[in-house]
Motif scaffolding. Sequence first.
Motif, PDB file in Angstrom:
ATOM      1  N   ILE A 222       8.285 106.313 -66.629  1.00  0.00           N
ATOM      2  CA  ILE A 222       7.468 107.152 -66.780  1.00  0.00           C
ATOM      3  C   ILE A 222       7.037 107.685 -68.205  1.00  0.00           C
ATOM      4  O   ILE A 222       5.643 107.552 -68.689  1.00  0.00           O
ATOM      5  CB  ILE A 222       7.913 108.512 -66.049  1.00  0.00           C
ATOM      6  CG1 ILE A 222       7.923 108.152 -64.571  1.00  0.00           C
ATOM      7  CG2 ILE A 222       7.274 109.723 -66.560  1.00  0.00           C
ATOM      8  CD1 ILE A 222       8.305 109.420 -63.936  1.00  0.00           C
ATOM      9  N   GLU A 224       7.107 105.229 -70.490  1.00  0.00           N
ATOM     10  CA  GLU A 224       6.233 103.884 -70.761  1.00  0.00           C
ATOM     11  C   GLU A 224       4.918 104.367 -70.427  1.00  0.00           C
ATOM     12  O   GLU A 224       4.053 103.822 -70.920  1.00  0.00           O
ATOM     13  CB  GLU A 224       7.148 102.602 -70.463  1.00  0.00           C
ATOM     14  CG  GLU A 224       8.243 102.413 -71.262  1.00  0.00           C
ATOM     15  CD  GLU A 224       9.017 101.257 -70.617  1.00  0.00           C
ATOM     16  OE1 GLU A 224       8.584 100.799 -69.398  1.00  0.00           O
ATOM     17  OE2 GLU A 224       9.651 100.689 -71.499  1.00  0.00           O
ATOM     18  N   ALA A 225       4.681 104.441 -69.069  1.00  0.00           N
ATOM     19  CA  ALA A 225       3.350 104.665 -68.609  1.00  0.00           C
ATOM     20  C   ALA A 225       2.699 105.668 -69.149  1.00  0.00           C
ATOM     21  O   ALA A 225       1.183 105.479 -69.563  1.00  0.00           O
ATOM     22  CB  ALA A 225       3.564 105.393 -67.313  1.00  0.00           C
ATOM     23  N   ALA A 226       3.335 106.895 -69.840  1.00  0.00           N
ATOM     24  CA  ALA A 226       2.771 107.698 -70.672  1.00  0.00           C
ATOM     25  C   ALA A 226       2.064 107.218 -71.869  1.00  0.00           C
ATOM     26  O   ALA A 226       0.942 107.590 -72.513  1.00  0.00           O
ATOM     27  CB  ALA A 226       3.550 109.034 -70.950  1.00  0.00           C
ATOM     28  N   ARG A 227       3.043 106.536 -72.780  1.00  0.00           N
ATOM     29  CA  ARG A 227       2.392 105.831 -73.836  1.00  0.00           C
ATOM     30  C   ARG A 227       1.229 105.077 -73.531  1.00  0.00           C
ATOM     31  O   ARG A 227       0.332 104.847 -74.290  1.00  0.00           O
ATOM     32  CB  ARG A 227       3.710 104.838 -74.326  1.00  0.00           C
ATOM     33  CG  ARG A 227       4.656 105.446 -75.361  1.00  0.00           C
ATOM     34  CD  ARG A 227       5.750 104.750 -75.599  1.00  0.00           C
ATOM     35  NE  ARG A 227       5.702 103.910 -76.478  1.00  0.00           N
ATOM     36  CZ  ARG A 227       6.536 102.778 -76.618  1.00  0.00           C
ATOM     37  NH1 ARG A 227       7.518 102.843 -76.174  1.00  0.00           N
ATOM     38  NH2 ARG A 227       6.086 101.782 -77.594  1.00  0.00           N
ATOM     39  N   LEU A 228       1.317 104.088 -72.603  1.00  0.00           N
ATOM     40  CA  LEU A 228       0.301 103.185 -72.367  1.00  0.00           C
ATOM     41  C   LEU A 228      -1.071 104.122 -71.944  1.00  0.00           C
ATOM     42  O   LEU A 228      -2.200 103.662 -72.206  1.00  0.00           O
ATOM     43  CB  LEU A 228       0.308 102.459 -71.203  1.00  0.00           C
ATOM     44  CG  LEU A 228       1.670 101.138 -71.547  1.00  0.00           C
ATOM     45  CD1 LEU A 228       1.818 100.471 -70.328  1.00  0.00           C
ATOM     46  CD2 LEU A 228       0.907  99.984 -72.592  1.00  0.00           C
ATOM     47  N   ASP A 229      -0.696 105.302 -71.478  1.00  0.00           N
ATOM     48  CA  ASP A 229      -1.989 105.921 -70.990  1.00  0.00           C
ATOM     49  C   ASP A 229      -2.493 106.811 -72.334  1.00  0.00           C
ATOM     50  O   ASP A 229      -3.548 107.438 -72.183  1.00  0.00           O
ATOM     51  CB  ASP A 229      -1.552 107.162 -69.996  1.00  0.00           C
ATOM     52  CG  ASP A 229      -1.534 106.787 -68.504  1.00  0.00           C
ATOM     53  OD1 ASP A 229      -2.211 105.706 -68.276  1.00  0.00           O
ATOM     54  OD2 ASP A 229      -1.041 107.565 -67.696  1.00  0.00           O
ATOM     55  N   GLY A 230      -1.932 106.449 -73.466  1.00  0.00           N
ATOM     56  CA  GLY A 230      -2.249 106.901 -74.608  1.00  0.00           C
ATOM     57  C   GLY A 230      -1.736 108.253 -75.430  1.00  0.00           C
ATOM     58  O   GLY A 230      -2.162 108.912 -76.313  1.00  0.00           O
ATOM     59  N   ALA A 231      -0.426 108.643 -74.680  1.00  0.00           N
ATOM     60  CA  ALA A 231       0.262 110.004 -75.107  1.00  0.00           C
ATOM     61  C   ALA A 231       0.910 109.503 -76.176  1.00  0.00           C
ATOM     62  O   ALA A 231       1.746 108.551 -76.475  1.00  0.00           O
ATOM     63  CB  ALA A 231       1.019 110.381 -74.040  1.00  0.00           C
ATOM     64  N   SER A 232       1.066 110.567 -77.228  1.00  0.00           N
ATOM     65  CA  SER A 232       1.801 110.440 -78.466  1.00  0.00           C
ATOM     66  C   SER A 232       3.107 110.977 -78.040  1.00  0.00           C
ATOM     67  O   SER A 232       3.482 111.502 -77.070  1.00  0.00           O
ATOM     68  CB  SER A 232       1.197 111.261 -79.453  1.00  0.00           C
ATOM     69  OG  SER A 232       0.982 112.717 -79.279  1.00  0.00           O
TER      70      SER A 232
ATOM     71  N   ARG B  73       0.115 102.712 -77.348  1.00  0.00           N
ATOM     72  CA  ARG B  73      -0.889 103.605 -76.891  1.00  0.00           C
ATOM     73  C   ARG B  73      -2.264 103.302 -77.573  1.00  0.00           C
ATOM     74  O   ARG B  73      -3.488 103.949 -76.980  1.00  0.00           O
ATOM     75  CB  ARG B  73      -0.404 105.290 -77.246  1.00  0.00           C
ATOM     76  CG  ARG B  73      -0.379 105.209 -78.760  1.00  0.00           C
ATOM     77  CD  ARG B  73       0.342 106.470 -79.206  1.00  0.00           C
ATOM     78  NE  ARG B  73      -0.441 107.577 -79.060  1.00  0.00           N
ATOM     79  CZ  ARG B  73      -0.916 108.234 -79.803  1.00  0.00           C
ATOM     80  NH1 ARG B  73      -0.526 108.195 -81.134  1.00  0.00           N
ATOM     81  NH2 ARG B  73      -1.899 109.225 -79.775  1.00  0.00           N
ATOM     82  N   PHE B  81       3.303 100.179 -62.652  1.00  0.00           N
ATOM     83  CA  PHE B  81       4.542  99.880 -62.578  1.00  0.00           C
ATOM     84  C   PHE B  81       4.965  99.554 -61.409  1.00  0.00           C
ATOM     85  O   PHE B  81       4.698 100.062 -60.337  1.00  0.00           O
ATOM     86  CB  PHE B  81       5.419 100.878 -63.153  1.00  0.00           C
ATOM     87  CG  PHE B  81       5.226 101.220 -64.883  1.00  0.00           C
ATOM     88  CD1 PHE B  81       5.940 100.549 -65.885  1.00  0.00           C
ATOM     89  CD2 PHE B  81       4.201 101.856 -65.307  1.00  0.00           C
ATOM     90  CE1 PHE B  81       5.970 100.734 -67.013  1.00  0.00           C
ATOM     91  CE2 PHE B  81       3.894 101.892 -66.775  1.00  0.00           C
ATOM     92  CZ  PHE B  81       4.765 101.358 -67.720  1.00  0.00           C
ATOM     93  N   TYR B  87       3.654 110.826 -62.800  1.00  0.00           N
ATOM     94  CA  TYR B  87       4.436 112.145 -63.193  1.00  0.00           C
ATOM     95  C   TYR B  87       4.698 113.248 -62.200  1.00  0.00           C
ATOM     96  O   TYR B  87       3.607 113.485 -61.696  1.00  0.00           O
ATOM     97  CB  TYR B  87       3.325 112.641 -64.564  1.00  0.00           C
ATOM     98  CG  TYR B  87       2.763 111.652 -65.222  1.00  0.00           C
ATOM     99  CD1 TYR B  87       3.763 110.703 -66.226  1.00  0.00           C
ATOM    100  CD2 TYR B  87       1.500 111.362 -65.576  1.00  0.00           C
ATOM    101  CE1 TYR B  87       3.434 109.736 -66.981  1.00  0.00           C
ATOM    102  CE2 TYR B  87       1.091 110.543 -66.342  1.00  0.00           C
ATOM    103  CZ  TYR B  87       1.911 109.625 -66.926  1.00  0.00           C
ATOM    104  OH  TYR B  87       1.461 108.528 -67.843  1.00  0.00           O
ATOM    105  N   MET B 102      -5.631 112.094 -72.434  1.00  0.00           N
ATOM    106  CA  MET B 102      -4.718 111.653 -73.902  1.00  0.00           C
ATOM    107  C   MET B 102      -5.846 110.840 -74.576  1.00  0.00           C
ATOM    108  O   MET B 102      -5.639 110.782 -75.904  1.00  0.00           O
ATOM    109  CB  MET B 102      -3.770 110.743 -73.525  1.00  0.00           C
ATOM    110  CG  MET B 102      -2.596 111.656 -72.841  1.00  0.00           C
ATOM    111  SD  MET B 102      -1.837 112.722 -73.830  1.00  0.00           S
ATOM    112  CE  MET B 102      -2.097 114.381 -72.957  1.00  0.00           C
ATOM    113  N   ARG B 103      -6.787 110.354 -74.350  1.00  0.00           N
ATOM    114  CA  ARG B 103      -7.628 109.625 -75.004  1.00  0.00           C
ATOM    115  C   ARG B 103      -9.329 110.277 -75.257  1.00  0.00           C
ATOM    116  O   ARG B 103     -10.173 109.606 -75.617  1.00  0.00           O
ATOM    117  CB  ARG B 103      -8.107 108.101 -74.118  1.00  0.00           C
ATOM    118  CG  ARG B 103      -6.821 107.392 -74.005  1.00  0.00           C
ATOM    119  CD  ARG B 103      -7.196 105.972 -73.481  1.00  0.00           C
ATOM    120  NE  ARG B 103      -5.970 105.406 -73.344  1.00  0.00           N
ATOM    121  CZ  ARG B 103      -5.290 104.725 -74.270  1.00  0.00           C
ATOM    122  NH1 ARG B 103      -5.849 104.133 -75.223  1.00  0.00           N
ATOM    123  NH2 ARG B 103      -4.059 104.044 -74.012  1.00  0.00           N
TER     124      ARG B 103
END
Lengths: 327, 347
Positions: A222, A224-232, B73, B81, B87, B102-103
């Motif tokens: 989860i 990692e998914a958030a990181r790829l979604d662009g989350a800091s 990111r 996945f 979430y 986020m973007r």
Amino acid sequence: MLVAARLCRSKSMAHLSQKLEKGAAKAAPAAAVYSVRRPRSAAAKKMFPYLLVGPAVLYLLAITLYPGLFAMYQSLFVVKFVNWSWAGLGNYTRIVQDREFWAALGNTAIIGGLSLSLQTIIAMTVAFFCYRDPFVRGWRIIFLMPMLFMPSAVAFIWKLAFNDGRVISDLLMSLGLASNNVDWLSSVWLARLTLIVADVWQWTPFLFIIFVGALQGQDEEIEEAARLDGASWSSIFWNISLPMMRPIIVVAVTLRGIDITTMFTNVYIMTQGTPGGATETMSYFIYRQGFRMFNFGYASAASVLMLLITIVVAQTIVKRAFKSGKS
Amino acid sequence: MASILLKNVVKSFGSFVGVQDMNLDVVDEEFLVLLGPSGCGKTTTMRMIAGLEHPTEGEIRIGGALMNDIDARDRDVAMVFQGYALYPNMSIYENIRFPLRMRQVPKAKHDDLIRRAAEMVELGPFLDRKPGALSGGQRQRAALARAIVRQPQVFLMDEPLSNLDAKLRASMRVQIKHMQRELKVTTVYVTHDQIEAMTLADRIVIMNKGVIQQIGTPDDIYSNPANTFVAGFIGSPPMNLIAGTAQNGTFSAAGVKVPCPASLSGNITLGIRPEDCQVGGDNLQGQVYGVEPTGDITYLTVRTANKNIEIKAGREFRAPIDSAIAVGFDTTRLYFFGEDGNRVGVK
């Protein structure tokens, strides 16, 4: 307990032998062997779990429920050692008009609230920054050290550091942050601060361990998914980790909060309620009423009130937190 | 929409080398499948493209730009996945919206984009549910919607169908393929399921022990396997591999005799696919070991001196166990592999 177990044993044995006879009559030795493996009657089976937990329940009742009920009973009397005179709700009506009671309640809320907030923030911040660290994963138990010390020892250490030994003052002076020796008990907020520091030092690890555990149990995918979604990192924390940890945070903070409302050791050893009662918590107020002024009935009434307040507050917080977590 | 380039990429974990000196060029809009047994380095390769792992050596480029030091990111890559990774505290709507938020995609556009993505995976009616209230297939589609909503340069899919049951897997497969063609996004898909690889891929990369074994179209990989690993991995049941010797234009092993190119000699492995064998003939002599009718086809296992050979026989074929049987091979479809496992004797 033993007797009861024996009783049900012999009962089932009788039951068994009857069965055996029946089995023999039907000439089915295999069935008879099988019935040897079922010794307990239905009633014994039903009782068994109660017998197992019985001793612990009795013990708990004896050390918590009995004194609790006794305090409730005693709170209805004016007690001078062996002389009990019926007061009805007299103690309670006096308490609600007692400015010292309200001051103690306020102090508990201020000291406890600040201490709890600080502990939660520190524990959460530290946990979030180090929960992936292999050292923390392997050795998180050593962070529990402060919790393992005896509370009175901790209180004496901090009393030495702040007041008697002046360690903190010396440190502040050598850092140039204070010009002369600080008298920690001279000011309301400084005295409260010493209590808060001691409590934070000893009990932050408790929350830290729980938070680290919760974060470590979080699904890495989860994150990692958030990181790829662009989350800091900070948006992962606010948007994902924190909401997911909510139930755990609520439970941990509630437990710690209940514990803090009974803060006594540090007050007794470090400040004794000074200056001018600014650090007198509820527990210390009750102690002073009961064991210094021997108003047992009055102290009991204060205890009962405190119990009610704690239950109501904790219940409201937990209920609300879980309700809004669901929707 | 971008090409992906891996140049001499190495990934080691301590002394264990997960990926060895990998060179890979994924063309723009291509559907590339990384296929291999577990532990072959395919997921590590994908995670390096995503930025979740950093290569020990080598270069990774997306759309020509060097990505080695760019954080996950900032790579404009979306990943689906295996465990969906939705979430749990957010509704499906919020899940799909998360990458937009986020973007810093303008808020006014959110609703439109989310609804379009949800429609594409047929998830419209479930938008206000939480992931916990959805079935496995629905969750997987929500994860897909979250990946497509922001139209990334690259899709990465890490065994996205392996948690679904067989029927759902088949229908999701078609859906994924259709979606990729429609969106024209370069896709890298990791799987250990050869059916998924064969049906989805423009090109397949077969990996084993961190090394690429073969890159090619599904047809190419099936009909021209580069080595015994690929030959034995692709096909169901996989190709029969029979160790023997070649001499003067004849390959022979215990109970087996077939013609082979005259140039071959010494220890050679013969490969023959089960569907290129038929009952009756003079290439192989053995005993019936097992007969497994499945309705449209009957699987026949023949025992020879040192190996069991799988054959796809006609649907009505039946034979008693241990009876003698002769098998013929389609000699135009024989494969020969040298001692190092690589294909030899190709005209």
